[in-house]
Design an enzyme around this catalytic site. Structure first.
Site, PDB file in Angstrom:
ATOM      1  N   PRO A 270     -20.477   0.694   8.602  1.00 52.89           N
ATOM      2  CG  PRO A 270     -18.868   1.317   7.057  1.00 52.89           C
ATOM      3  CD  PRO A 270     -19.443   1.704   8.382  1.00 52.89           C
ATOM      4  CG  ASN A 271     -19.886  -3.507   4.619  1.00 52.38           C
ATOM      5  OD1 ASN A 271     -20.768  -3.623   3.773  1.00 52.38           O
ATOM      6  ND2 ASN A 271     -18.774  -2.839   4.391  1.00 52.38           N
TER       7      ASN A 271
ATOM      8  CB  ALA B  13     -14.466   0.133   6.227  1.00 51.61           C
TER       9      ALA B  13
ATOM     10  CG  ASP C 202     -12.845  16.637  12.185  1.00 47.44           C
ATOM     11  OD1 ASP C 202     -11.869  16.246  12.854  1.00 47.44           O
ATOM     12  OD2 ASP C 202     -12.728  17.271  11.121  1.00 47.44           O
TER      13      ASP C 202
ATOM     14  CE1 TYR D 271     -14.988  -8.055  11.317  1.00 48.58           C
ATOM     15  CE2 TYR D 271     -15.553  -8.823   9.109  1.00 48.58           C
ATOM     16  CZ  TYR D 271     -14.857  -7.966   9.940  1.00 48.58           C
ATOM     17  OH  TYR D 271     -14.026  -7.028   9.403  1.00 48.58           O
TER      18      TYR D 271
ATOM     19  NE  ARG E 116      -9.416  -8.607   9.843  1.00 48.76           N
ATOM     20  CZ  ARG E 116     -10.591  -8.102   9.484  1.00 48.76           C
ATOM     21  NH1 ARG E 116     -11.318  -7.423  10.358  1.00 48.76           N
ATOM     22  NH2 ARG E 116     -11.028  -8.254   8.257  1.00 48.76           N
TER      23      ARG E 116
ATOM     24  CG  HIS F 209      -9.378   1.235   9.039  1.00 48.42           C
ATOM     25  ND1 HIS F 209      -8.771   0.988  10.260  1.00 48.42           N
ATOM     26  CD2 HIS F 209     -10.282   0.219   8.857  1.00 48.42           C
ATOM     27  CE1 HIS F 209      -9.290  -0.144  10.772  1.00 48.42           C
ATOM     28  NE2 HIS F 209     -10.200  -0.618   9.935  1.00 48.42           N
TER      29      HIS F 209
ATOM     30  CG  HIS G 163     -12.272  -2.298  15.864  1.00 45.29           C
ATOM     31  ND1 HIS G 163     -12.864  -1.739  14.764  1.00 45.29           N
ATOM     32  CD2 HIS G 163     -11.480  -1.345  16.396  1.00 45.29           C
ATOM     33  CE1 HIS G 163     -12.443  -0.499  14.619  1.00 45.29           C
ATOM     34  NE2 HIS G 163     -11.600  -0.230  15.603  1.00 45.29           N
ATOM     35  CG  LEU G 164     -17.633  -7.283  16.037  1.00 44.32           C
ATOM     36  CD1 LEU G 164     -18.347  -7.289  14.709  1.00 44.32           C
ATOM     37  CD2 LEU G 164     -18.410  -8.058  17.075  1.00 44.32           C
ATOM     38  CB  SER G 165     -11.754  -8.751  13.812  1.00 41.69           C
ATOM     39  OG  SER G 165     -11.596  -7.464  13.235  1.00 41.69           O
TER      40      SER G 165
ATOM     41  CD  GLU H 160     -10.867   2.729  17.418  1.00 36.43           C
ATOM     42  OE1 GLU H 160     -10.205   3.674  17.919  1.00 36.43           O
ATOM     43  OE2 GLU H 160     -10.485   2.079  16.440  1.00 36.43           O
TER      44      GLU H 160
ATOM     45  NE  ARG I 219      -9.060  -5.486   7.826  1.00 32.98           N
ATOM     46  CZ  ARG I 219     -10.130  -5.174   7.094  1.00 32.98           C
ATOM     47  NH1 ARG I 219     -10.987  -4.277   7.512  1.00 32.98           N
ATOM     48  NH2 ARG I 219     -10.352  -5.762   5.936  1.00 32.98           N
TER      49      ARG I 219
ATOM     50  CG  ASN J 152     -17.287  -1.842  14.963  1.00 35.65           C
ATOM     51  OD1 ASN J 152     -16.451  -1.352  14.201  1.00 35.65           O
ATOM     52  ND2 ASN J 152     -17.519  -3.142  15.036  1.00 35.65           N
TER      53      ASN J 152
ATOM     54  NE  ARG K 157     -18.090  -7.343   6.718  1.00 36.33           N
ATOM     55  CZ  ARG K 157     -17.577  -6.374   7.435  1.00 36.33           C
ATOM     56  NH1 ARG K 157     -18.138  -6.009   8.559  1.00 36.33           N
ATOM     57  NH2 ARG K 157     -16.494  -5.749   7.021  1.00 36.33           N
TER      58      ARG K 157
HETATM   59  C1  DQA Z   1     -14.212  -4.014  12.234  1.00 32.03           C
HETATM   60  C2  DQA Z   1     -12.772  -4.003  11.712  1.00 32.03           C
HETATM   61  C3  DQA Z   1     -12.656  -3.090  10.497  1.00 32.03           C
HETATM   62  O1  DQA Z   1     -11.315  -3.064  10.034  1.00 32.03           O
HETATM   63  C4  DQA Z   1     -13.549  -3.592   9.388  1.00 32.03           C
HETATM   64  O2  DQA Z   1     -13.498  -2.711   8.282  1.00 32.03           O
HETATM   65  C5  DQA Z   1     -14.939  -3.838   9.816  1.00 32.03           C
HETATM   66  C6  DQA Z   1     -15.203  -4.390  11.145  1.00 32.03           C
HETATM   67  C7  DQA Z   1     -14.417  -5.010  13.399  1.00 32.03           C
HETATM   68  O3  DQA Z   1     -15.409  -4.867  14.099  1.00 32.03           O
HETATM   69  O4  DQA Z   1     -13.606  -5.913  13.589  1.00 32.03           O
HETATM   70  O5  DQA Z   1     -15.884  -3.687   9.036  1.00 32.03           O
HETATM   71  O6  DQA Z   1     -14.514  -2.715  12.729  1.00 32.03           O
END
Ligand code: DQA
Length: 153
Positions: free
Chosen positions: A10-11, A77, A87, A23, A107, A80, A100-102, A98, A111, A74, A18
């Protein structure tokens, strides 16, 4: 040819607009192009999906269980919060990375908790769009290791 699924949660469709300080400016389209280029170089086929819906992500993982050799995710959110995605990954028995960009460890404390980490081979966090490319390389290495083990059985 190796088949790799890439899932953006998501997002992430809003990347480039954003929270740019966290990011960066690169859009999801640009990231997907980088992934596709890297995949061509590594001679693997990819399917990419972005979804804001937990159920859709769960379904996409299940629908591709016979096609995919590895999974890069990725979960944003949902990382978490989502036992359902955890599952789904565990259920398909496909090696997962797994992403993550950040750097989620630099943070907010919530997270640092990933519900999917336990069912992934490893985690790549904090390298911006490069995180996905590192994950692609890691996936290919993991698959090579698995083939080697099978050959030696
Ligand atoms: C994220 C880190 C997550 O905590 C956050 O909710 C995101 C992006 C990242 O790519 O850094 O939406 O997965």
């Amino acid at each position: 040819m190796r088949h790799i699924l890439v899932i953006h949660g998501p997002n992430l469709d809003l990347l480039g607009r954003r929270e740019k300080d966290i990011y960066g400016e690169t859009t999801l389209n640009q990231i997907n192009q980088m992934i596709e280029e890297e995949a061509r170089e590594l001679n693997c086929e990819i399917r990419i999906k972005q979804s804001n819906s937990e159920g859709e992500i769960v379904s996409f993982i299940g629908e591709n269980r016979d096609w995919a050799d590895a999974l890069i995710i990725n979960a944003a959110a949902y990382t978490h919060t989502s036992i359902a995605i955890r599952d789904a990954i565990a259920g398909v028995e496909i090696p997962a990375v797994e992403v993550h960009l950040s750097n989620v460890y630099r943070r907010e404390p919530f997270r640092r908790n990933s519900l999917i980490a336990e069912v992934c081979v490893g985690q790549i966090t904090g390298f911006g769009p490069q995180s996905y490319l590192l994950a692609l390389r890691a996936s290919i290495d993991i698959l090579k290791e698995i083939s080697k083990k099978i050959r030696n059985l």
